[in-house]
Design an enzyme around this catalytic site. Structure first.
Site, mmCIF file in Angstrom:
data_model
loop_
_atom_site.group_PDB
_atom_site.id
_atom_site.type_symbol
_atom_site.label_atom_id
_atom_site.label_comp_id
_atom_site.label_asym_id
_atom_site.label_seq_id
_atom_site.Cartn_x
_atom_site.Cartn_y
_atom_site.Cartn_z
ATOM 1 N N ASN A 9 3.073 8.121 3.346
ATOM 2 C CA ASN A 9 2.152 7.644 2.307
ATOM 3 C C ASN A 9 1.244 6.595 2.947
ATOM 4 O O ASN A 9 1.633 5.443 3.105
ATOM 5 C CB ASN A 9 2.962 7.061 1.144
ATOM 6 C CG ASN A 9 2.072 6.514 0.042
ATOM 7 O OD1 ASN A 9 0.859 6.719 0.053
ATOM 8 N ND2 ASN A 9 2.667 5.806 -0.917
ATOM 9 N N LYS A 11 -1.352 5.332 1.744
ATOM 10 C CA LYS A 11 -1.934 4.419 0.745
ATOM 11 C C LYS A 11 -3.439 4.252 0.992
ATOM 12 O O LYS A 11 -4.083 5.185 1.450
ATOM 13 C CB LYS A 11 -1.182 3.078 0.737
ATOM 14 C CG LYS A 11 0.332 3.291 0.618
ATOM 15 C CD LYS A 11 1.100 2.044 0.284
ATOM 16 C CE LYS A 11 2.584 2.379 0.211
ATOM 17 N NZ LYS A 11 3.389 1.291 -0.321
ATOM 18 N N HIS A 87 3.696 6.558 -8.688
ATOM 19 C CA HIS A 87 4.046 5.553 -7.672
ATOM 20 C C HIS A 87 3.995 4.170 -8.324
ATOM 21 O O HIS A 87 3.132 3.909 -9.167
ATOM 22 C CB HIS A 87 3.071 5.634 -6.493
ATOM 23 C CG HIS A 87 3.526 4.798 -5.334
ATOM 24 N ND1 HIS A 87 3.362 3.428 -5.315
ATOM 25 C CD2 HIS A 87 4.169 5.128 -4.197
ATOM 26 C CE1 HIS A 87 3.887 2.956 -4.193
ATOM 27 N NE2 HIS A 87 4.383 3.967 -3.500
ATOM 28 N N GLU A 89 2.893 1.431 -7.442
ATOM 29 C CA GLU A 89 1.615 0.709 -7.333
ATOM 30 C C GLU A 89 0.623 1.204 -8.383
ATOM 31 O O GLU A 89 -0.222 0.452 -8.857
ATOM 32 C CB GLU A 89 1.062 0.842 -5.908
ATOM 33 C CG GLU A 89 1.858 -0.022 -4.939
ATOM 34 C CD GLU A 89 1.899 0.472 -3.506
ATOM 35 O OE1 GLU A 89 1.074 1.323 -3.123
ATOM 36 O OE2 GLU A 89 2.791 0.000 -2.753
ATOM 37 N N GLU A 153 12.407 4.737 -5.426
ATOM 38 C CA GLU A 153 11.773 3.643 -4.692
ATOM 39 C C GLU A 153 11.960 2.336 -5.471
ATOM 40 O O GLU A 153 11.156 2.021 -6.354
ATOM 41 C CB GLU A 153 10.272 3.900 -4.551
ATOM 42 C CG GLU A 153 9.922 5.174 -3.804
ATOM 43 C CD GLU A 153 8.518 5.075 -3.209
ATOM 44 O OE1 GLU A 153 8.425 5.075 -1.968
ATOM 45 O OE2 GLU A 153 7.548 4.967 -3.958
ATOM 46 N N GLY A 159 7.295 -2.199 0.737
ATOM 47 C CA GLY A 159 6.400 -3.055 1.508
ATOM 48 C C GLY A 159 6.936 -4.455 1.764
ATOM 49 O O GLY A 159 6.201 -5.333 2.197
ATOM 50 N N SER A 195 10.520 0.394 2.434
ATOM 51 C CA SER A 195 10.776 -0.196 3.751
ATOM 52 C C SER A 195 11.676 0.664 4.637
ATOM 53 O O SER A 195 12.468 0.134 5.433
ATOM 54 C CB SER A 195 11.330 -1.610 3.609
ATOM 55 O OG SER A 195 10.388 -2.441 2.935
HETATM 56 P P1 PGA Z 1 6.930 1.117 2.299
HETATM 57 O O1 PGA Z 1 6.205 1.982 1.139
HETATM 58 O O2 PGA Z 1 7.595 2.118 3.201
HETATM 59 O O3 PGA Z 1 5.790 0.397 2.968
HETATM 60 O O4 PGA Z 1 7.893 0.224 1.648
HETATM 61 C C1 PGA Z 1 6.847 3.061 0.532
HETATM 62 C C2 PGA Z 1 6.017 3.593 -0.600
HETATM 63 O O5 PGA Z 1 5.361 2.782 -1.278
HETATM 64 O O6 PGA Z 1 5.961 4.800 -0.855
#
Ligand code: PGA
Length: 238
Positions: A9, A11, A87, A89, A153, A159, A195
């Site tokens: 991803n 982003k 997601h 976000e 998640e 993140g 992460s």
């Molecule tokens: P991350 O993001 O691996 O940076 O924690 C995962 C995601 O948001 O899908």
């Protein structure tokens, strides 16, 4: 019987340097599905590079007065195979509700896309009873009998560099699997996201109910992303 799926991803980031070169880490390899979720701008480049491509979100309506949105139908026609739905976000900054996410999943399936439905408890919902009820609510209205993928998640792990322990993640994956209709329990893939990196991937992917990863930060470093795929391949070979 469930193949690993490792998803990148990206982003709202430019594609990593060299990502579209032949033989890059993002090319799907036989024993493990690799899917790339680039920004809309890079979808065509990713398709031209031969990747299996997904969109980071899509609108449930086919077309209309929705400035800035792209519909599931358009994504499918553009060559996407997968789409992320819900997601965290998007839930946070675009106020997508559980109902919106369920509509997106239905629209994605109708458009011939494979939805990856993202679920996970928030920062203040660590308590085991609380996190289960958050996830039950997020999955309510999702057609769980359809061919979908779920990504667990935990928001506090995205993140942040803080990962759920393999035991914590496995417990939640097993719980999510128990919510699926009986005939889908062995088939539906449940990915872990939050992460995941080259150091923790092996221990997470080894868990019986973890079928892959949705990788953000580490997917922007092709060498590290390749190490995550290698962990999946090693486990697959066992
Ligand atoms: P991350 O993001 O691996 O940076 O924690 C995962 C995601 O948001 O899908």
């Amino acid at each position: 019987m469930r193949r690993f799926l490792i998803a990148a991803n990206w982003k709202m980031n430019p594609a990593p340097a060299g990502a579209f070169d032949s033989g890059s880490a993002f090319q799907s390899l036989g024993a493990c599905d690799v899917v790339v979720f680039p920004s809309y701008i890079d979808i065509q480049k990713a398709l031209d590079a031969g990747f299996i491509v997904g969109a980071q979100c899509g609108h449930a309506k086919d077309c209309g007065a929705c400035t800035g949105d792209v519909s599931m139908k358009m994504l499918s026609e553009a060559g996407c195979t997968y789409v992320l739905c819900g997601h965290s976000e998007r839930r946070r900054s675009h106020h997508e509700t559980n109902e919106d996410v369920a509509e997106q999943v239905v629209a994605a399936l109708e458009a011939g896309l494979h939805p990856i439905v993202c679920v996970g408890e928030g920062d203040n919902e660590h308590d085991s009873k609380k996190k289960r009820s958050v996830i039950e609510a997020q999955l309510k209205g999702i057609p769980l009998g359809s061919d979908i993928t779920i990504a667990y998640e935990p928001v506090w792990a995205i993140g942040t560099g803080v990962t759920a322990t393999p035991e914590e993640a496995e417990e939640m994956h097993a719980f999510i699997r128990s919510l699926l209709p009986e005939d889908r329990q062995e088939k539906t893939r449940i990915l872990y996201g939050g992460s995941m990196n080259a150091l923790n991937a092996h221990l997470l992917l080894e868990q019986p109910n973890i079928d892959g990863g949705l990788v953000g930060g580490a997917s922007l470093k092709p060498n590290e992303f390749k190490e995550i795929i290698d962990s999946a391949l090693e486990i697959e070979e066992k």
